[in-house]
Design a protein around this motif. Structure first.
Motif, PDB file in Angstrom:
ATOM      1  N   LYS A  40     -13.713 -18.293  -6.366  1.00  0.00           N
ATOM      2  CA  LYS A  40     -14.680 -17.841  -7.376  1.00  0.00           C
ATOM      3  C   LYS A  40     -14.373 -16.394  -7.745  1.00  0.00           C
ATOM      4  O   LYS A  40     -14.053 -15.577  -6.870  1.00  0.00           O
ATOM      5  CB  LYS A  40     -16.105 -17.940  -6.844  1.00  0.00           C
ATOM      6  CG  LYS A  40     -16.527 -19.376  -6.529  1.00  0.00           C
ATOM      7  CD  LYS A  40     -17.936 -19.397  -5.947  1.00  0.00           C
ATOM      8  CE  LYS A  40     -18.358 -20.826  -5.587  1.00  0.00           C
ATOM      9  NZ  LYS A  40     -19.722 -20.851  -4.991  1.00  0.00           N
ATOM     10  N   PRO A  41     -14.466 -16.047  -9.004  1.00  0.00           N
ATOM     11  CA  PRO A  41     -14.215 -14.651  -9.395  1.00  0.00           C
ATOM     12  C   PRO A  41     -15.345 -13.742  -8.932  1.00  0.00           C
ATOM     13  O   PRO A  41     -16.519 -14.105  -8.986  1.00  0.00           O
ATOM     14  CB  PRO A  41     -14.131 -14.719 -10.914  1.00  0.00           C
ATOM     15  CG  PRO A  41     -14.880 -15.941 -11.304  1.00  0.00           C
ATOM     16  CD  PRO A  41     -14.725 -16.919 -10.176  1.00  0.00           C
ATOM     17  N   ILE A  42     -14.978 -12.572  -8.437  1.00  0.00           N
ATOM     18  CA  ILE A  42     -15.958 -11.568  -8.025  1.00  0.00           C
ATOM     19  C   ILE A  42     -15.495 -10.209  -8.578  1.00  0.00           C
ATOM     20  O   ILE A  42     -14.341 -10.047  -8.977  1.00  0.00           O
ATOM     21  CB  ILE A  42     -16.127 -11.478  -6.489  1.00  0.00           C
ATOM     22  CG1 ILE A  42     -14.785 -11.109  -5.824  1.00  0.00           C
ATOM     23  CG2 ILE A  42     -16.652 -12.788  -5.920  1.00  0.00           C
ATOM     24  CD1 ILE A  42     -14.900 -10.829  -4.325  1.00  0.00           C
ATOM     25  N   THR A  43     -16.429  -9.252  -8.573  1.00  0.00           N
ATOM     26  CA  THR A  43     -16.105  -7.915  -9.068  1.00  0.00           C
ATOM     27  C   THR A  43     -15.563  -7.053  -7.926  1.00  0.00           C
ATOM     28  O   THR A  43     -15.693  -7.398  -6.737  1.00  0.00           O
ATOM     29  CB  THR A  43     -17.350  -7.247  -9.656  1.00  0.00           C
ATOM     30  OG1 THR A  43     -18.318  -7.072  -8.610  1.00  0.00           O
ATOM     31  CG2 THR A  43     -17.952  -8.094 -10.770  1.00  0.00           C
ATOM     32  N   THR A  99     -10.490 -13.055  -6.942  1.00  0.00           N
ATOM     33  CA  THR A  99     -11.146 -14.324  -6.598  1.00  0.00           C
ATOM     34  C   THR A  99     -11.351 -14.357  -5.089  1.00  0.00           C
ATOM     35  O   THR A  99     -10.548 -13.788  -4.321  1.00  0.00           O
ATOM     36  CB  THR A  99     -10.299 -15.539  -7.028  1.00  0.00           C
ATOM     37  OG1 THR A  99      -9.036 -15.504  -6.363  1.00  0.00           O
ATOM     38  CG2 THR A  99     -10.107 -15.556  -8.535  1.00  0.00           C
ATOM     39  N   ALA A 100     -12.433 -15.010  -4.663  1.00  0.00           N
ATOM     40  CA  ALA A 100     -12.755 -15.086  -3.245  1.00  0.00           C
ATOM     41  C   ALA A 100     -13.288 -16.465  -2.902  1.00  0.00           C
ATOM     42  O   ALA A 100     -13.771 -17.205  -3.753  1.00  0.00           O
ATOM     43  CB  ALA A 100     -13.778 -14.020  -2.887  1.00  0.00           C
ATOM     44  N   THR A 101     -13.143 -16.836  -1.610  1.00  0.00           N
ATOM     45  CA  THR A 101     -13.694 -18.090  -1.077  1.00  0.00           C
ATOM     46  C   THR A 101     -14.507 -17.720   0.152  1.00  0.00           C
ATOM     47  O   THR A 101     -14.789 -16.542   0.396  1.00  0.00           O
ATOM     48  CB  THR A 101     -12.559 -19.078  -0.719  1.00  0.00           C
ATOM     49  OG1 THR A 101     -11.764 -18.531   0.340  1.00  0.00           O
ATOM     50  CG2 THR A 101     -11.661 -19.354  -1.918  1.00  0.00           C
ATOM     51  N   TRP A 121     -18.675  -6.308   0.569  1.00  0.00           N
ATOM     52  CA  TRP A 121     -18.430  -7.241   1.687  1.00  0.00           C
ATOM     53  C   TRP A 121     -17.496  -6.613   2.717  1.00  0.00           C
ATOM     54  O   TRP A 121     -17.735  -6.725   3.929  1.00  0.00           O
ATOM     55  CB  TRP A 121     -17.825  -8.549   1.155  1.00  0.00           C
ATOM     56  CG  TRP A 121     -17.773  -9.630   2.214  1.00  0.00           C
ATOM     57  CD1 TRP A 121     -18.736 -10.541   2.468  1.00  0.00           C
ATOM     58  CD2 TRP A 121     -16.719  -9.849   3.175  1.00  0.00           C
ATOM     59  NE1 TRP A 121     -18.360 -11.347   3.529  1.00  0.00           N
ATOM     60  CE2 TRP A 121     -17.118 -10.928   3.981  1.00  0.00           C
ATOM     61  CE3 TRP A 121     -15.499  -9.249   3.423  1.00  0.00           C
ATOM     62  CZ2 TRP A 121     -16.342 -11.424   5.019  1.00  0.00           C
ATOM     63  CZ3 TRP A 121     -14.725  -9.727   4.472  1.00  0.00           C
ATOM     64  CH2 TRP A 121     -15.140 -10.809   5.253  1.00  0.00           C
ATOM     65  N   ILE A 146     -16.376 -14.849   2.123  1.00  0.00           N
ATOM     66  CA  ILE A 146     -16.922 -13.824   1.214  1.00  0.00           C
ATOM     67  C   ILE A 146     -17.961 -14.431   0.288  1.00  0.00           C
ATOM     68  O   ILE A 146     -19.037 -13.843   0.049  1.00  0.00           O
ATOM     69  CB  ILE A 146     -15.780 -13.163   0.417  1.00  0.00           C
ATOM     70  CG1 ILE A 146     -14.832 -12.431   1.369  1.00  0.00           C
ATOM     71  CG2 ILE A 146     -16.339 -12.194  -0.620  1.00  0.00           C
ATOM     72  CD1 ILE A 146     -13.636 -11.790   0.681  1.00  0.00           C
ATOM     73  N   VAL A 147     -17.684 -15.629  -0.220  1.00  0.00           N
ATOM     74  CA  VAL A 147     -18.648 -16.343  -1.072  1.00  0.00           C
ATOM     75  C   VAL A 147     -18.892 -17.711  -0.457  1.00  0.00           C
ATOM     76  O   VAL A 147     -18.166 -18.150   0.439  1.00  0.00           O
ATOM     77  CB  VAL A 147     -18.108 -16.488  -2.513  1.00  0.00           C
ATOM     78  CG1 VAL A 147     -17.932 -15.127  -3.163  1.00  0.00           C
ATOM     79  CG2 VAL A 147     -16.804 -17.272  -2.531  1.00  0.00           C
ATOM     80  N   GLU A 195     -18.393  -6.097  -5.613  1.00  0.00           N
ATOM     81  CA  GLU A 195     -18.777  -7.143  -4.644  1.00  0.00           C
ATOM     82  C   GLU A 195     -17.784  -7.187  -3.482  1.00  0.00           C
ATOM     83  O   GLU A 195     -18.182  -7.367  -2.315  1.00  0.00           O
ATOM     84  CB  GLU A 195     -18.831  -8.496  -5.352  1.00  0.00           C
ATOM     85  CG  GLU A 195     -19.993  -8.640  -6.325  1.00  0.00           C
ATOM     86  CD  GLU A 195     -19.951  -9.963  -7.079  1.00  0.00           C
ATOM     87  OE1 GLU A 195     -21.017 -10.614  -7.216  1.00  0.00           O
ATOM     88  OE2 GLU A 195     -18.848 -10.353  -7.538  1.00  0.00           O
ATOM     89  N   LEU A 196     -16.532  -7.028  -3.800  1.00  0.00           N
ATOM     90  CA  LEU A 196     -15.517  -7.036  -2.717  1.00  0.00           C
ATOM     91  C   LEU A 196     -15.718  -5.835  -1.804  1.00  0.00           C
ATOM     92  O   LEU A 196     -15.685  -5.982  -0.558  1.00  0.00           O
ATOM     93  CB  LEU A 196     -14.113  -7.001  -3.325  1.00  0.00           C
ATOM     94  CG  LEU A 196     -12.952  -6.923  -2.314  1.00  0.00           C
ATOM     95  CD1 LEU A 196     -12.906  -8.183  -1.460  1.00  0.00           C
ATOM     96  CD2 LEU A 196     -11.624  -6.680  -3.013  1.00  0.00           C
TER      97      LEU A 196
END
Length: 204
Positions: A163-166, A151-153, A173, A156-157, A169-170
């Motif tokens: 929010k969940p990310i893959t 999960t990221a805030t 970034w 990052i998002v 995606e991590l």
């Protein structure tokens, strides 16, 4: 006859004179004994006290110098200024067991690896006002599972809600923003790889 009578008369007169003399002497002796028994009487007969005699006075102690009095301009010593209150840190170890700062990504060894640095909050808790995450020690890498829940805030998002990310995606970034040092809470799976990774939002 007359001569004998005159002789006896002279003898009586002499005896009477002797008796009178003895009586006078005895009277004088008795008076002397009475005077000797009186208070203050001195041997050898009474003497009149001197009218000019004065009682001896004890010498007065020399006056010591009085301690100097403080001047009216003296002021009390100022207390040292108290240090500004600071937050009390409640952690003992400088490294938290589940926190890390994300630095970079590397695929070395044929797996996904996050280059991280361990640390802790400056005052032991993220809820403490003004706390910052302080990485310590050397950088190290930890493998992360392909199926890790992430999960990221911000940043990052968009938005402050996690929010969940893959993993892809991590990685994208982190590769674009190396050495960001964003704090994450992580958990290791049975294989030693990260299976859960949650970003901790830091306010500006």
């Amino acid at each position: 006859m007359r001569a004998a009578r005159n002789g006896r008369r002279a003898h009586r007169q002499a005896a009477l004179a002797a008796l009178a003399l003895c009586g006078l002497l005895a009277l004088t002796a008795c008076q002397g004994d009475e005077d000797a028994g009186l208070p203050g009487a001195k041997p050898g007969g009474p003497t009149a006290p001197s009218g000019t005699a004065t009682a001896s006075k004890a010498p007065k102690p020399s006056a010591s110098k009085a301690a100097p009095k403080p001047t009216g301009t003296a002021t009390a010593a100022k207390k040292p200024a108290s240090p500004a209150p600071t937050a009390t840190c409640d952690h003992v170890m400088p490294i938290a067991p589940d926190l890390l700062a994300l630095r970079r990504y590397t695929p070395e060894g044929g797996s996904h690896n996050l280059i991280v640095q361990h640390g802790n909050w400056s005052c032991g808790s993220k809820d403490t006002e003004g706390a910052t995450f302080e990485p310590v020690g050397k950088e190290t890498f930890i493998p992360i599972a392909e199926t890790a829940k992430i999960t990221a805030t911000a940043p990052i998002v968009t938005g402050l809600e996690p929010k969940p990310i893959t993993l892809h995606e991590l990685i994208s970034w982190v590769s674009a923003h190396p050495d960001s040092g964003l704090p994450f809470r992580y958990h290791l799976g049975a294989d030693g790889a990260i299976d859960t990774l949650d970003e901790i939002y830091l306010s500006d």
